[in-house]
Enzyme design. Structure first.
Site, PDB file in Angstrom:
ATOM      1  N   CYS A 274       0.862  -1.175   0.000  1.00  0.00           N
ATOM      2  CA  CYS A 274       0.000   0.000   0.000  1.00  0.00           C
ATOM      3  C   CYS A 274       0.905   1.234   0.000  1.00  0.00           C
ATOM      4  O   CYS A 274       1.815   1.345   0.828  1.00  0.00           O
ATOM      5  CB  CYS A 274      -0.895   0.006   1.227  1.00  0.00           C
ATOM      6  SG  CYS A 274      -1.854   1.530   1.400  1.00  0.00           S
TER       7      CYS A 274
ATOM      8  N   ASP B  34      -0.321  -5.773   0.477  1.00  0.00           N
ATOM      9  CA  ASP B  34      -1.605  -6.110  -0.135  1.00  0.00           C
ATOM     10  C   ASP B  34      -1.430  -7.466  -0.798  1.00  0.00           C
ATOM     11  O   ASP B  34      -0.526  -7.645  -1.625  1.00  0.00           O
ATOM     12  CB  ASP B  34      -2.003  -5.070  -1.200  1.00  0.00           C
ATOM     13  CG  ASP B  34      -2.485  -3.772  -0.591  1.00  0.00           C
ATOM     14  OD1 ASP B  34      -3.130  -3.817   0.469  1.00  0.00           O
ATOM     15  OD2 ASP B  34      -2.228  -2.712  -1.184  1.00  0.00           O
TER      16      ASP B  34
ATOM     17  N   GLU C 296       7.084 -16.521 -21.052  1.00  0.00           N
ATOM     18  CA  GLU C 296       7.785 -17.600 -20.374  1.00  0.00           C
ATOM     19  C   GLU C 296       7.448 -17.469 -18.892  1.00  0.00           C
ATOM     20  O   GLU C 296       7.576 -16.395 -18.299  1.00  0.00           O
ATOM     21  CB  GLU C 296       9.290 -17.465 -20.632  1.00  0.00           C
ATOM     22  CG  GLU C 296      10.083 -18.703 -20.244  1.00  0.00           C
ATOM     23  CD  GLU C 296      10.289 -18.827 -18.760  1.00  0.00           C
ATOM     24  OE1 GLU C 296       9.949 -19.898 -18.214  1.00  0.00           O
ATOM     25  OE2 GLU C 296      10.764 -17.852 -18.143  1.00  0.00           O
TER      26      GLU C 296
ATOM     27  N   GLU D 121      -5.231  -0.658  -8.230  1.00  0.00           N
ATOM     28  CA  GLU D 121      -5.663  -0.352  -9.597  1.00  0.00           C
ATOM     29  C   GLU D 121      -4.463  -0.064 -10.506  1.00  0.00           C
ATOM     30  O   GLU D 121      -4.420  -0.508 -11.659  1.00  0.00           O
ATOM     31  CB  GLU D 121      -6.617   0.858  -9.593  1.00  0.00           C
ATOM     32  CG  GLU D 121      -7.900   0.646  -8.811  1.00  0.00           C
ATOM     33  CD  GLU D 121      -7.793   0.883  -7.302  1.00  0.00           C
ATOM     34  OE1 GLU D 121      -8.845   0.847  -6.638  1.00  0.00           O
ATOM     35  OE2 GLU D 121      -6.679   1.087  -6.775  1.00  0.00           O
TER      36      GLU D 121
END
Length: 145
Positions: free
Chosen positions: A56, A63, A79, A98
């Site tokens: 965060c 997170d 790969e 996001e």
């Protein structure tokens, strides 16, 4: 992010390399690709990455997320060991969820130029709210746009 476009499997530098180290950030990671074995056919490749971690940008707390990558390859395929190392580089990267998912999409599209790609990040609940972010290439209109 450095793009490594190999012409054959023998030139992949991370696959089979037990000495490959974790980059300090996603921008220092190598995303390696190999030739699509069936470039004239549309087929889907799905990669599930259940142990994703980023930070965060406000609190510095981790997170946790499950990332699902689904794509129809063009001439190149991702790969997976290089992808694993690239995603692991986010563990010290402060960014909003996001932004993380959109950056992953941009980097992967740049690396392998897929016909279609979707990145879904299912972030663990914090404060009673779980967050899911989906980014797509080519961009698709949502029900609200």
């Amino acid at each position: 992010m450095k793009l490594i476009r190999n012409h054959d499997h023998d030139s992949l530098t991370l696959l089979g390399n037990s000495q490959a180290s974790l980059p300090t950030s996603p921008s220092r990671a190598k995303l390696e690709t190999f030739p699509n074995p069936n470039p004239k056919r549309n087929y889907s490749i799905q990669l599930d990455c259940p142990d994703f971690t980023s930070l965060c940008p406000v609190t510095g707390q981790p997170d946790f997320a499950s990332i699902v990558i689904d794509y129809v390859p063009g001439r190149r395929c991702l790969e997976t060991k290089a992808l694993k190392i690239y995603l692991a580089a986010y563990r010290n990267e402060p960014a909003f969820n996001e932004a993380v998912i959109n950056r992953i999409l941009d980097d992967l599209v740049r690396a392998c130029a897929p016909r279609q790609m979707s990145i879904e990040g299912r972030f663990a609940a914090r404060g009673g709210i779980a967050l899911t972010v989906v980014a797509q290439h080519p961009a698709r209109r949502t029900a609200r746009s």
